[in-house]
Motif scaffolding. Structure first.
Motif, PDB file in Angstrom:
ATOM      1  N   ASP A  42       9.974   2.963  -6.052  1.00 45.81           N
ATOM      2  CA  ASP A  42       9.259   1.956  -5.278  1.00 45.81           C
ATOM      3  C   ASP A  42       8.887   2.485  -3.899  1.00 45.81           C
ATOM      4  N   VAL A  43       7.897   1.853  -3.286  1.00 48.16           N
ATOM      5  CA  VAL A  43       7.522   2.183  -1.909  1.00 48.16           C
ATOM      6  C   VAL A  43       8.745   1.963  -1.023  1.00 48.16           C
ATOM      7  N   PRO A  44       9.158   2.973  -0.252  1.00 49.63           N
ATOM      8  CA  PRO A  44      10.370   2.829   0.563  1.00 49.63           C
ATOM      9  C   PRO A  44      10.259   1.694   1.569  1.00 49.63           C
ATOM     10  N   SER A  53      -3.535  -1.116  -0.389  1.00 50.24           N
ATOM     11  CA  SER A  53      -2.377  -1.129  -1.273  1.00 50.24           C
ATOM     12  C   SER A  53      -1.648   0.208  -1.236  1.00 50.24           C
ATOM     13  N   LEU A  54      -0.331   0.148  -1.478  1.00 49.66           N
ATOM     14  CA  LEU A  54       0.520   1.326  -1.562  1.00 49.66           C
ATOM     15  C   LEU A  54       1.271   1.291  -2.885  1.00 49.66           C
ATOM     16  N   ARG A  55       1.456   2.451  -3.493  1.00 51.11           N
ATOM     17  CA  ARG A  55       2.277   2.546  -4.687  1.00 51.11           C
ATOM     18  C   ARG A  55       2.862   3.950  -4.771  1.00 51.11           C
ATOM     19  N   ILE A  56       3.923   4.090  -5.538  1.00 47.57           N
ATOM     20  CA  ILE A  56       4.553   5.385  -5.771  1.00 47.57           C
ATOM     21  C   ILE A  56       4.203   5.850  -7.178  1.00 47.57           C
ATOM     22  N   ALA A  57       3.776   7.103  -7.310  1.00 43.64           N
ATOM     23  CA  ALA A  57       3.515   7.705  -8.614  1.00 43.64           C
ATOM     24  C   ALA A  57       3.825   9.187  -8.528  1.00 43.64           C
ATOM     25  N   GLU A  58       4.621   9.678  -9.465  1.00 42.31           N
ATOM     26  CA  GLU A  58       4.969  11.100  -9.547  1.00 42.31           C
ATOM     27  C   GLU A  58       5.543  11.612  -8.233  1.00 42.31           C
ATOM     28  N   GLY A  59       6.366  10.782  -7.582  1.00 43.82           N
ATOM     29  CA  GLY A  59       7.049  11.216  -6.374  1.00 43.82           C
ATOM     30  C   GLY A  59       6.174  11.337  -5.160  1.00 43.82           C
ATOM     31  N   LYS A  60       5.058  10.619  -5.125  1.00 44.91           N
ATOM     32  CA  LYS A  60       4.150  10.673  -3.985  1.00 44.91           C
ATOM     33  C   LYS A  60       3.672   9.264  -3.656  1.00 44.91           C
ATOM     34  N   SER A  67     -11.585  -3.561  -1.424  1.00 44.57           N
ATOM     35  CA  SER A  67     -12.817  -4.146  -0.898  1.00 44.57           C
ATOM     36  C   SER A  67     -12.641  -5.624  -0.568  1.00 44.57           C
ATOM     37  N   SER A  68     -11.737  -6.297  -1.274  1.00 44.03           N
ATOM     38  CA  SER A  68     -11.523  -7.727  -1.024  1.00 44.03           C
ATOM     39  C   SER A  68     -10.953  -7.988   0.370  1.00 44.03           C
ATOM     40  N   ASP A  69     -10.316  -6.974   0.972  1.00 43.31           N
ATOM     41  CA  ASP A  69      -9.786  -7.127   2.324  1.00 43.31           C
ATOM     42  C   ASP A  69     -10.877  -7.069   3.390  1.00 43.31           C
ATOM     43  N   LYS A  70     -12.017  -6.472   3.029  1.00 46.70           N
ATOM     44  CA  LYS A  70     -13.119  -6.277   3.986  1.00 46.70           C
ATOM     45  C   LYS A  70     -12.635  -5.541   5.239  1.00 46.70           C
ATOM     46  N   HIS A  71     -11.778  -4.551   5.019  1.00 43.13           N
ATOM     47  CA  HIS A  71     -11.205  -3.749   6.105  1.00 43.13           C
ATOM     48  C   HIS A  71     -10.674  -2.460   5.496  1.00 43.13           C
ATOM     49  N   ILE A  72     -10.779  -1.385   6.228  1.00 37.60           N
ATOM     50  CA  ILE A  72     -10.205  -0.130   5.772  1.00 37.60           C
ATOM     51  C   ILE A  72      -8.714  -0.315   5.477  1.00 37.60           C
ATOM     52  N   GLY A  73      -8.194   0.398   4.499  1.00 37.49           N
ATOM     53  CA  GLY A  73      -6.769   0.311   4.204  1.00 37.49           C
ATOM     54  C   GLY A  73      -5.955   0.738   5.413  1.00 37.49           C
ATOM     55  N   ALA A  74      -5.068  -0.140   5.899  1.00 34.23           N
ATOM     56  CA  ALA A  74      -4.280   0.121   7.112  1.00 34.23           C
ATOM     57  C   ALA A  74      -2.803  -0.026   6.792  1.00 34.23           C
ATOM     58  N   PHE A  75      -2.039   1.010   7.113  1.00 31.67           N
ATOM     59  CA  PHE A  75      -0.624   1.062   6.745  1.00 31.67           C
ATOM     60  C   PHE A  75       0.190   1.516   7.954  1.00 31.67           C
ATOM     61  N   ARG A  76       1.391   0.965   8.081  1.00 29.77           N
ATOM     62  CA  ARG A  76       2.239   1.290   9.229  1.00 29.77           C
ATOM     63  C   ARG A  76       3.671   1.549   8.789  1.00 29.77           C
ATOM     64  N   HIS A  77       4.325   2.382   9.586  1.00 22.94           N
ATOM     65  CA  HIS A  77       5.773   2.566   9.449  1.00 22.94           C
ATOM     66  C   HIS A  77       6.373   2.458  10.841  1.00 22.94           C
ATOM     67  N   GLU A 202      -7.863   6.692  -4.385  1.00 19.29           N
ATOM     68  CA  GLU A 202      -6.600   6.767  -3.657  1.00 19.29           C
ATOM     69  C   GLU A 202      -6.474   8.087  -2.925  1.00 19.29           C
ATOM     70  N   ALA A 203      -5.837   8.051  -1.768  1.00 21.89           N
ATOM     71  CA  ALA A 203      -5.363   9.247  -1.080  1.00 21.89           C
ATOM     72  C   ALA A 203      -3.877   9.391  -1.375  1.00 21.89           C
ATOM     73  N   ILE A 204      -3.375  10.607  -1.297  1.00 16.71           N
ATOM     74  CA  ILE A 204      -1.975  10.880  -1.624  1.00 16.71           C
ATOM     75  C   ILE A 204      -1.279  11.481  -0.416  1.00 16.71           C
ATOM     76  N   ILE A 205      -0.105  10.949  -0.093  1.00 22.32           N
ATOM     77  CA  ILE A 205       0.709  11.417   1.029  1.00 22.32           C
ATOM     78  C   ILE A 205       2.093  11.779   0.511  1.00 22.32           C
ATOM     79  N   ASP A 206       2.678  12.820   1.075  1.00 24.49           N
ATOM     80  CA  ASP A 206       4.021  13.227   0.655  1.00 24.49           C
ATOM     81  C   ASP A 206       4.697  13.995   1.797  1.00 24.49           C
ATOM     82  N   ASN A 207       6.002  14.128   1.666  1.00 25.68           N
ATOM     83  CA  ASN A 207       6.797  14.975   2.567  1.00 25.68           C
ATOM     84  C   ASN A 207       6.540  14.677   4.040  1.00 25.68           C
TER      85      ASN A 207
END
Length: 214
Positions: A42-44, A53-60, A67-77, A202-207
């Motif tokens: 799961d997303v930590p 949206s965020l999701r975990i797949a293959e350890g990434k 598009s329904s948000d009418k805003h660029i995907g924005a994520f914070r930690h 999707e873009a992929i982020i890791d490590n």
């Protein structure tokens, strides 16, 4: 003897390749404040999608715009920072843009909106100082930029370092970008990621690693 040699060879070629950490130039790495490899199902906890949206797949970590948000995907930690170095691996995929940056901490500036970001597109990358959303005359400024291609299926390592009012961004295989602005030294409440693309992309982020910068 030949059987043992064969077993060693097979074991060697299956070892994973681990990229070396990039090294900052504005200072030295201090304490490792955060490390995330996204190995769980799961997303930590603490990784928040304000839009998209965020999701975990293959350890990434996979990040997408909706598009329904009418805003660029924005994520914070949330992670209180000031002088720091942030490293992450990323794959652009079919996305049109990836941002990594900061907001100013509450009370630090008389400004509404983001502080600065490093912005990656398929054809270029830049360091930008964001406009003040409370001031209609304020404009976003591109402080440093380079026209260089980012292969959509290549995984790159990005190191963004900030010390005082100076910022340097490094990406494997690219010349570094440097920028300075009077407000960059302020306290920051955490990491800000933004991903832009069509539904299903999707873009992929890791490590992800975060160090204090001394």
């Amino acid at each position: 003897m030949k059987r043992n040699v064969l077993l060693v060879a097979l074991f060697t070629v299956t070892l994973p390749v681990i990229a070396a950490d990039l090294e900052p130039v504005l200072g030295k790495k201090g304490a490792l404040i955060k490390q995330e490899t996204f190995d769980g199902p799961d997303v930590p906890k603490g990784w928040v999608a304000n839009t998209g949206s965020l999701r975990i797949a293959e350890g990434k970590l996979h990040a997408a715009e909706k598009s329904s948000d009418k805003h660029i995907g924005a994520f914070r930690h949330r992670l209180p920072l000031q002088d720091c170095a942030v490293q992450m691996d990323f794959k652009l995929g079919s996305m049109r843009i990836i941002n990594l940056g900061y907001d100013p901490a509450p009370g630090e500036l008389k400004k509404k909106g983001h502080l600065f970001s490093v912005v990656v597109t398929p054809e270029s990358w830049s360091i930008i100082e964001h406009n003040d959303k409370a001031n209609p005359e304020s404009k976003t400024k591109k402080l440093a930029t380079a026209n260089t291609n980012f292969d959509p299926e290549t995984t790159y390592t990005l190191l963004l370092e900030c010390k005082g009012n100076d910022v340097i961004a490094h990406v494997t295989g690219k010349d570094s970008l440097k920028a300075t602005a009077p407000d960059f030294h302020v306290k920051k409440p955490g990491l800000v990621f933004r991903m832009g693309g069509k539904d299903g992309q999707e873009a992929i982020i890791d490590n992800v690693k975060v160090w204090a910068l001394e």
